[in-house]
Design a protein around this motif. Structure first.
Motif, short mmCIF file in Angstrom:
data_model
loop_
_atom_site.label_atom_id
_atom_site.label_comp_id
_atom_site.label_asym_id
_atom_site.label_seq_id
_atom_site.Cartn_x
_atom_site.Cartn_y
_atom_site.Cartn_z
N ARG A 1 0.82 -0.83 -0.01
CA ARG A 1 -0.02 -0.05 -0.09
C ARG A 1 0.84 1.08 0.02
NH1 ARG A 1 -4.23 2.30 3.25
NH2 ARG A 1 -4.79 4.18 2.28
N VAL A 2 0.64 2.04 -0.94
CA VAL A 2 1.06 3.48 -1.02
C VAL A 2 0.17 4.54 -1.09
CG1 VAL A 2 3.03 4.73 -2.09
CG2 VAL A 2 3.07 2.55 -2.42
N PRO A 3 0.25 5.23 0.19
CA PRO A 3 -1.35 6.13 0.17
C PRO A 3 -1.13 7.19 -0.73
CG PRO A 3 -0.36 5.89 2.14
CD PRO A 3 0.42 5.07 1.48
N ALA A 4 -0.09 7.74 -0.91
CA ALA A 4 0.07 8.92 -1.64
C ALA A 4 1.29 8.93 -2.66
CB ALA A 4 0.40 10.24 -0.76
N LEU A 5 0.83 8.55 -3.66
CA LEU A 5 1.85 8.23 -4.86
C LEU A 5 1.61 9.10 -6.00
CD1 LEU A 5 4.13 6.38 -6.21
CD2 LEU A 5 2.15 4.76 -6.89
N PRO A 6 2.52 10.16 -6.38
CA PRO A 6 2.29 10.82 -7.49
C PRO A 6 2.63 10.09 -8.52
CG PRO A 6 4.39 11.30 -6.40
CD PRO A 6 3.62 10.36 -5.62
N CYS A 7 1.54 10.28 -9.77
CA CYS A 7 1.83 9.22 -10.96
C CYS A 7 1.23 10.30 -12.05
CB CYS A 7 0.67 8.06 -10.71
SG CYS A 7 0.69 7.00 -12.16
N PRO B 1 -8.56 13.13 -3.62
CA PRO B 1 -9.02 14.58 -3.94
C PRO B 1 -8.11 15.56 -3.50
CG PRO B 1 -10.17 13.50 -2.18
CD PRO B 1 -9.17 12.50 -2.66
N LEU B 2 -7.96 16.46 -4.15
CA LEU B 2 -7.32 17.94 -3.80
C LEU B 2 -7.71 18.20 -2.44
CD1 LEU B 2 -7.04 20.22 -7.08
CD2 LEU B 2 -5.10 19.29 -5.41
N ASP B 3 -9.16 18.45 -2.28
CA ASP B 3 -9.53 18.83 -0.65
C ASP B 3 -10.84 17.93 -0.75
OD1 ASP B 3 -10.75 19.88 1.65
OD2 ASP B 3 -9.56 21.73 0.95
N PRO B 4 -11.01 17.19 0.22
CA PRO B 4 -12.00 16.22 0.36
C PRO B 4 -13.26 17.49 0.98
CG PRO B 4 -10.53 15.11 1.54
CD PRO B 4 -9.85 16.70 1.11
N GLN B 5 -13.00 18.52 1.45
CA GLN B 5 -14.03 19.45 1.82
C GLN B 5 -14.54 20.11 0.58
OE1 GLN B 5 -15.29 19.13 4.90
NE2 GLN B 5 -13.41 17.49 5.11
N VAL B 6 -13.83 20.20 -0.56
CA VAL B 6 -13.97 21.06 -1.60
C VAL B 6 -14.35 20.26 -2.72
CG1 VAL B 6 -13.82 23.31 -2.95
CG2 VAL B 6 -12.80 22.95 -0.35
N PRO B 7 -15.23 19.49 -3.05
CA PRO B 7 -15.03 18.23 -3.85
C PRO B 7 -15.15 18.82 -5.66
CG PRO B 7 -17.25 18.48 -2.81
CD PRO B 7 -16.34 19.10 -1.92
N HIS B 8 -15.35 19.93 -5.63
CA HIS B 8 -15.65 20.32 -6.96
C HIS B 8 -14.09 20.71 -7.37
CE1 HIS B 8 -16.01 24.21 -4.80
NE2 HIS B 8 -15.36 24.81 -5.97
N ARG C 1 -3.04 15.00 -8.13
CA ARG C 1 -2.08 14.17 -9.23
C ARG C 1 -1.66 13.00 -8.38
NH1 ARG C 1 3.59 14.67 -9.34
NH2 ARG C 1 4.51 15.88 -7.59
N TYR C 2 -2.36 12.75 -7.22
CA TYR C 2 -1.91 11.70 -6.40
C TYR C 2 -2.80 10.42 -6.47
CZ TYR C 2 1.12 15.76 -4.62
OH TYR C 2 1.93 16.45 -4.65
N LEU C 3 -2.08 9.30 -6.21
CA LEU C 3 -2.99 8.08 -6.03
C LEU C 3 -2.93 7.25 -4.93
CD1 LEU C 3 -2.45 6.48 -9.52
CD2 LEU C 3 -4.23 7.97 -8.82
N ASP C 4 -3.99 6.72 -4.35
CA ASP C 4 -3.80 5.76 -3.33
C ASP C 4 -3.69 4.39 -3.71
OD1 ASP C 4 -4.01 4.08 -1.01
OD2 ASP C 4 -5.82 5.18 -0.28
N VAL C 5 -2.55 3.79 -3.64
CA VAL C 5 -2.43 2.66 -4.74
C VAL C 5 -2.11 1.14 -3.59
CG1 VAL C 5 -0.82 1.30 -6.12
CG2 VAL C 5 -1.26 3.90 -6.52
N ARG C 6 -2.80 0.23 -4.15
CA ARG C 6 -2.87 -1.13 -3.13
C ARG C 6 -2.49 -2.09 -4.24
NH1 ARG C 6 -5.26 -2.14 1.60
NH2 ARG C 6 -6.59 -0.18 1.19
N LEU C 7 -1.51 -2.65 -3.93
CA LEU C 7 -1.01 -3.95 -5.13
C LEU C 7 -1.03 -5.17 -4.29
CD1 LEU C 7 2.44 -2.35 -6.29
CD2 LEU C 7 0.29 -2.10 -7.15
N THR C 8 -1.61 -6.34 -4.95
CA THR C 8 -1.87 -7.56 -4.36
C THR C 8 -1.42 -8.59 -5.36
OG1 THR C 8 -3.90 -7.82 -4.87
CG2 THR C 8 -3.86 -6.86 -2.73
#
Length: 476
Positions: free
Chosen positions: A122-128, A152-159, A164-171
């Motif tokens: 798990r890499v919770p903040a991966l620029p891709c 999301p850029l800001d969960p409080q401002v969804p619009h 550019r970051y991904l939460d990545v999970r590899l199995t």
């Protein structure tokens, strides 16, 4: 920046032996960008997770650079994502902290490094750069299932939309050393940048970490270019090094080198992989074979060469790996072939050590760089599959000559040419095995060198051509 590796193997805490880090302790290491901490959020017999936390001081990174020049002051040097997002800094920490594990060594439990484990990374903040699609393209061919969700850029401002970051999970079920080397190479590839100047040393690192998988990766050109900061000279060097050390196919790697300045690229001699395929094709033509089974075909290198020759009217590629067959189909461009062309080629999933009537009755069976991947106790089953049940008129076998390994300067003493090799034979051992098989199974055998035949060490590849003693011109 943060990364976790979880094992759900039956004895999950064996992960501590493989990583050389005790699950009961927190350990801290000095790295070039700050400090790296290794700890275990969970460690039970059923589930064990190792975490790597890298603390980066972005201010310390730019101290001492002086105030002159165009980069004398840049706000971006002090306000950035370096402490949080996975990057080449995390890859450097992996190489520093888990160096022995990446090399596949475990002196306390030497049987562990060769085992494929059910792993989750798990890499919770991966620029891709390129998003989740690029992450899947680089990891999935290596056996990983990829889940990648945009942060999301800001969960409080969804619009504002995604960052550019991904939460990545590899199995996947992968050897730990392979998993660490995949991460070491591909984390900076996805970020498409490095925090340090890229020199020829990076080629050495890439060749070591990419040995055994990078040369056949369908996205190798993207990986080479990004890892080496799009420096054409370094990419060209890496192409040649991978071909030499890992017996890759330089002609399929050449697309990693940008076009232009073609006159700067020196003429090269045939690689060992090309010589080996040429020797196999010559043996098949000499035997008059037209219907051929490539047993252990992998991703289809030999099948492509066979398909290009109209002499071979029926080709079957067999491999135990469904993923390898998918790659082979893609490289053969089966979907783009006409119906008539496609009828010549079949890809089937099957084990090398079990009887399969679908491969019986052909003119020839090829085992090119296959036997050394079989556990020695299973060789008898392989012999029965090929020489008793399939029983073709001709069998061609190639395998490395371990005596020649000293001629590879980048291959450490005592290490085999590929991480998955179960053994590598001397010339005497290979001859003893082939002559024993021939005598027991009703074949004659002759031996041929492939590559430069060193007067002291022999050739880099040894080849045996078996001919069934009751074979006629038509083995169908």
């Amino acid at each position: 920046m943060f990364l976790t590796i979880t094992s759900t193997a039956p004895a999950a805490t064996d992960l501590g032996f493989l990583l050389h880090k005790h699950p009961g302790r927190v350990q801290t290491f000095e790295v070039s960008v700050g400090q790296a901490h290794v700890f275990y959020p969970e460690a039970t017999a059923r589930r064990c997770t190792a975490a790597l936390l890298v603390e980066v001081d972005p201010v310390a990174l730019v101290r001492g650079k002086g105030s002159g020049g165009p980069d004398g002051f840049s706000l971006a040097q002090y306000v950035n994502d370096r402490p949080y997002a996975a990057s080449s800094m995390l890859a450097v920490a992996l190489g520093r902290v888990f160096r022995t594990a990446m090399a596949g060594r475990c002196d306390a439990r030497p049987e562990l490094p060769g085992q494929r484990l059910p792993l989750e990374v798990r890499v919770p903040a991966l620029p891709c750069v390129g998003g989740a699609e690029v992450a899947r393209r680089v990891f999935e061919p290596l056996g990983w299932s990829v889940e990648a969700a945009a942060v999301p850029l800001d969960p409080q401002v969804p619009h504002w939309g995604p960052s550019r970051y991904l939460d990545v999970r590899l199995t996947g079920r992968v050897r730990l050393a392979e998993a660490l080397n995949h991460l070491y190479v591909l984390l900076p590839v996805l970020d498409n940048t490095k925090h340090y100047w890229v020199t020829t040393d990076e080629v050495d690192k890439l060749v070591r970490a990419g040995a055994g998988w990078l040369q056949e990766h369908p996205e190798r050109d993207l990986i080479l270019r990004r890892y080496l900061a799009h420096r054409r000279t370094l990419v060209g060097t890496a192409v040649g090094r991978l071909a030499e050390v890992d017996d890759a196919e330089p002609q399929t790697l050449d697309n990693a080198v940008p076009d232009g300045d073609a006159d700067e690229v020196p003429q090269r001699s045939l690689s060992l992989a090309e010589q080996r395929r040429g020797a196999v094709l010559a043996a098949l033509r000499a035997a008059g074979a037209t219907r051929v089974v490539d047993l252990g075909c992998g991703e289809g290198a030999l099948l492509r060469a066979l398909a290009a020759d109209p002499v071979f009217t029926e080709l079957v590629g067999v491999d135990v790996s469904a993923r390898a067959l998918q790659v082979a189909a893609r490289r053969l461009r089966l979907e783009q072939m006409s119906d008539r062309q496609r009828e010549r080629i079949r890809l089937i999933q099957s084990s090398l050590t079990y009887r399969d009537t679908r491969i019986a009755g052909f003119d020839a069976v090829v085992l090119m760089e296959v036997v050394e991947h079989v556990d020695p106790p299973r060789l008898g089953a392989l012999e029965r599959t090929v020489f008793t049940h399939a029983r073709p008129g001709t069998v061609v076998v190639t395998t490395p000559n371990v005596e020649y390994n000293v001629r590879y300067p980048d291959l450490p003493a005592g290490r085999m040419r590929h991480r998955d090799h179960r053994f590598e034979w001397t010339r005497g051992q290979f001859r003893s095995w082939t002559e024993g098989v021939a005598a027991e199974r009703g074949y004659a055998v002759r031996h041929l060198p492939v590559g430069v035949d060193d007067p002291d060490l022999g050739p880099p590849t040894q080849m045996a051509v078996f001919t069934r003693q009751d074979a006629t011109g038509d083995t169908r």
